[in-house]
Scaffold this motif. Sequence first.
Motif, PDB file in Angstrom:
ATOM      1  N   UNK A 121     -62.035  79.326  64.717  1.00 36.50           N
ATOM      2  CA  UNK A 121     -62.015  80.968  65.211  1.00 36.50           C
ATOM      3  C   UNK A 121     -60.585  81.479  65.497  1.00 36.50           C
ATOM      4  N   UNK A 122     -59.750  80.623  65.991  1.00 40.54           N
ATOM      5  CA  UNK A 122     -58.330  81.399  66.184  1.00 40.54           C
ATOM      6  C   UNK A 122     -57.778  81.415  65.052  1.00 40.54           C
ATOM      7  N   UNK A 123     -57.767  80.542  64.069  1.00 40.20           N
ATOM      8  CA  UNK A 123     -57.210  80.512  62.669  1.00 40.20           C
ATOM      9  C   UNK A 123     -57.605  81.686  62.073  1.00 40.20           C
ATOM     10  N   UNK A 124     -59.000  82.097  62.288  1.00 42.59           N
ATOM     11  CA  UNK A 124     -59.449  83.023  61.591  1.00 42.59           C
ATOM     12  C   UNK A 124     -58.822  84.468  61.999  1.00 42.59           C
ATOM     13  N   UNK A 125     -58.764  84.487  63.613  1.00 44.59           N
ATOM     14  CA  UNK A 125     -57.932  85.493  64.282  1.00 44.59           C
ATOM     15  C   UNK A 125     -56.592  85.796  64.016  1.00 44.59           C
ATOM     16  N   UNK A 126     -55.863  84.640  63.766  1.00 43.14           N
ATOM     17  CA  UNK A 126     -54.469  84.871  63.283  1.00 43.14           C
ATOM     18  C   UNK A 126     -54.434  85.381  62.073  1.00 43.14           C
ATOM     19  N   UNK A 127     -55.277  84.873  61.076  1.00 42.28           N
ATOM     20  CA  UNK A 127     -55.195  85.247  59.731  1.00 42.28           C
ATOM     21  C   UNK A 127     -55.485  86.751  59.569  1.00 42.28           C
ATOM     22  N   UNK A 128     -56.360  87.087  60.315  1.00 41.86           N
ATOM     23  CA  UNK A 128     -56.809  88.570  59.951  1.00 41.86           C
ATOM     24  C   UNK A 128     -55.890  89.584  60.815  1.00 41.86           C
ATOM     25  N   UNK A 129     -55.495  89.196  61.929  1.00 45.77           N
ATOM     26  CA  UNK A 129     -54.336  89.792  62.697  1.00 45.77           C
ATOM     27  C   UNK A 129     -53.146  89.965  61.725  1.00 45.77           C
ATOM     28  N   UNK A 130     -52.768  89.224  61.332  1.00 48.47           N
ATOM     29  CA  UNK A 130     -51.645  89.121  60.180  1.00 48.47           C
ATOM     30  C   UNK A 130     -51.892  90.133  59.015  1.00 48.47           C
ATOM     31  N   UNK A 131     -53.231  90.128  58.421  1.00 48.18           N
ATOM     32  CA  UNK A 131     -53.427  90.960  57.585  1.00 48.18           C
ATOM     33  C   UNK A 131     -53.214  92.536  58.124  1.00 48.18           C
ATOM     34  N   UNK A 132     -53.940  92.738  59.119  1.00 50.67           N
ATOM     35  CA  UNK A 132     -53.556  94.014  59.934  1.00 50.67           C
ATOM     36  C   UNK A 132     -52.280  94.760  60.123  1.00 50.67           C
ATOM     37  N   UNK A 133     -51.526  93.739  60.583  1.00 50.73           N
ATOM     38  CA  UNK A 133     -49.956  94.012  60.715  1.00 50.73           C
ATOM     39  C   UNK A 133     -49.399  94.274  59.595  1.00 50.73           C
ATOM     40  N   UNK A 134     -49.790  93.383  58.410  1.00 52.46           N
ATOM     41  CA  UNK A 134     -48.900  93.529  57.093  1.00 52.46           C
ATOM     42  C   UNK A 134     -49.165  95.029  56.634  1.00 52.46           C
ATOM     43  N   UNK A 135     -50.526  95.286  56.764  1.00 51.83           N
ATOM     44  CA  UNK A 135     -50.977  96.745  56.127  1.00 51.83           C
ATOM     45  C   UNK A 135     -50.198  97.639  57.179  1.00 51.83           C
ATOM     46  N   UNK A 136     -50.519  97.683  58.334  1.00 43.60           N
ATOM     47  CA  UNK A 136     -49.729  98.845  59.269  1.00 43.60           C
ATOM     48  C   UNK A 136     -48.369  99.005  58.953  1.00 43.60           C
ATOM     49  N   UNK A 137     -47.486  98.084  59.146  1.00 32.60           N
ATOM     50  CA  UNK A 137     -45.905  98.294  59.297  1.00 32.60           C
ATOM     51  C   UNK A 137     -45.573  98.815  58.449  1.00 32.60           C
ATOM     52  N   UNK A 138     -45.903  98.392  57.046  1.00 29.68           N
ATOM     53  CA  UNK A 138     -45.342  98.941  55.769  1.00 29.68           C
ATOM     54  C   UNK A 138     -45.864 100.328  55.480  1.00 29.68           C
ATOM     55  N   UNK A 139     -47.126 100.672  55.686  1.00 32.46           N
ATOM     56  CA  UNK A 139     -47.755 101.944  55.505  1.00 32.46           C
ATOM     57  C   UNK A 139     -47.129 102.930  56.649  1.00 32.46           C
ATOM     58  N   UNK A 140     -46.840 102.685  57.746  1.00 34.05           N
ATOM     59  CA  UNK A 140     -46.146 103.172  58.620  1.00 34.05           C
ATOM     60  C   UNK A 140     -44.993 104.002  58.536  1.00 34.05           C
ATOM     61  N   UNK A 141     -44.335 103.176  57.530  1.00 32.32           N
ATOM     62  CA  UNK A 141     -42.956 103.192  57.317  1.00 32.32           C
ATOM     63  C   UNK A 141     -42.735 104.112  56.187  1.00 32.32           C
ATOM     64  N   UNK A 142     -43.463 103.998  55.172  1.00 27.09           N
ATOM     65  CA  UNK A 142     -43.682 105.109  54.116  1.00 27.09           C
ATOM     66  C   UNK A 142     -44.066 106.371  54.650  1.00 27.09           C
TER      67      UNK A 142
END
Length: 524
Positions: free
Chosen positions: A291-312
């Motif tokens: 479950x923790x691996x799933x959390x880390x993966x999904x969390x990474x997806x969320x951060x990857x989306x947010x930071x690039x989109x936020x900058x643009x």
Amino acid sequence: MTSTETTPSSPAEPPQGPAAAADRRRWFALAIVMTAAFMDLVDVTIVNIAIPSIQRDEGASFSQIQWITAGYALAFAAGLITGGRLGDIHGRKRLFLVGIGGFTIASALCGFAANPEMLVASRILQGGMAALMVPQVLSIVHATFPAHERGKVFGLFGAIVGLGAVSGPLLGALLTEWNLFGLEWRPIFLINLPVGIAALILGRRFISESKAPKALKLDLVGVALVTLGLLMLLYPLTRGRELGWPLWGYMSMGGALLVFAALVAFERRKAARDGSPLVELSLFKVKSFAAGIAVQTVFGVGLGIFFLVWTLYMQVGLGWRPLRAGLTGVPFSIAVSAAAGMSVQLLVPRFGRKVLQAGALIMAAGVLLYIWESERYGLSIASWQMALPLVVMGAGMGFIVAPLTDAVLSEVPREHSGSASGLINTVQQMGNALGLGLVSVVFFGQIGDHLTQAQVGPAFVNGFQHALGWVVAVMVAIFLLMFALPKRPAQHVEGAQDTAVGEQESANPAAGAPLSDSEPALTG
């Protein structure tokens, strides 16, 4: 007392002779590896703030600016465990010097890139070199300092991590705004050159060599399969919209599932044959780890989306200058650092898993507040109006990032703690790369092509709100997945501080090598 005598001096006396020289050498070594860690951390955050300038100056396509960040994350993820094992086998100092030398060369190639294609290739090389350098950092500390001094050392690491999180965007904004020597955005990479050269020269002199007594073998086939599978998934995601979603893209993404299935079959055979797989599949029998691996993966997806989109959103949609965008993010960084310290020291020991789940809900609430403010104020939104949602989001993120690794590892057998921590860091970076790839779908897919100047702002605001809706969904998924984590994660006596640092540092000192019962788990 002569230099050959072994009688210890009194506790009040400072070390003398060879002992004093050795003491100075290890603190110099610490400063060098901390500088390298800081350089890597800043490099990740410094690029985001300059992405719009790179796109404008180089005429880069949307998929190319995604690969400037995703390529680094993908190469870093694919090489992390192997980089750590190479250090165990051939020497941590040697691999650290190779990594920092290569990172410096790659930074120069990024800074002098003649076109977007060269910049993407150089960023991929930079990520690969970081994968050789970063896993050695905590390994060198572990080999250099006795157990009773590591608390102070990792306290310094925590401060460096916090400083890097705040200074990266600001440094990137300043270097871009100043346009030094007419180089536009290029100094964000070229600043690594004097730092890297100094670290390389001083590292050769002051860092002591160390190796693992029993290092695991390399699994290059496993690395190749992971990289191939991710490329088959990410490339169609980033290029699909521009190319009209061709059939080969869907076939490639479907084929990625077959590659990952082949990876599982190969890893099972390798584990049975020589006990040194890239991925220790038996770990997934531990429910909290899976479950923790799933959390880390999904969390990474969320951060990857947010930071690039936020900058643009800030720089292209709202038309803000890089410095204003960088300063706007300061409340977020401060909130993350403050909440991370509070969660580890005060809240998790008392409330356990509920703190992490509260963090997911708080972060989701901050994102929803951001969506509401973006919709209410539109193009006239001010930096101070963003402060509240960013502080709420940062607090939620801080409640998650610091204690998450300990929660994931708490039920993992001690002999597999090194492999488990390496895998945690790897999947988080892979999730980040996947999130950056999904930006094509969740953000650029909402904007449309061939916009007039008057249409750009409203289109980017709308795309930002749509992408943030996906981030809310990610936070809800994380909240639900966290029910599989232990209610009260076991605290590792010496590993707790290491875990907090390693989680933010994306480093794995053991890099997949099992630790002996006498070694503290330096989880990353």
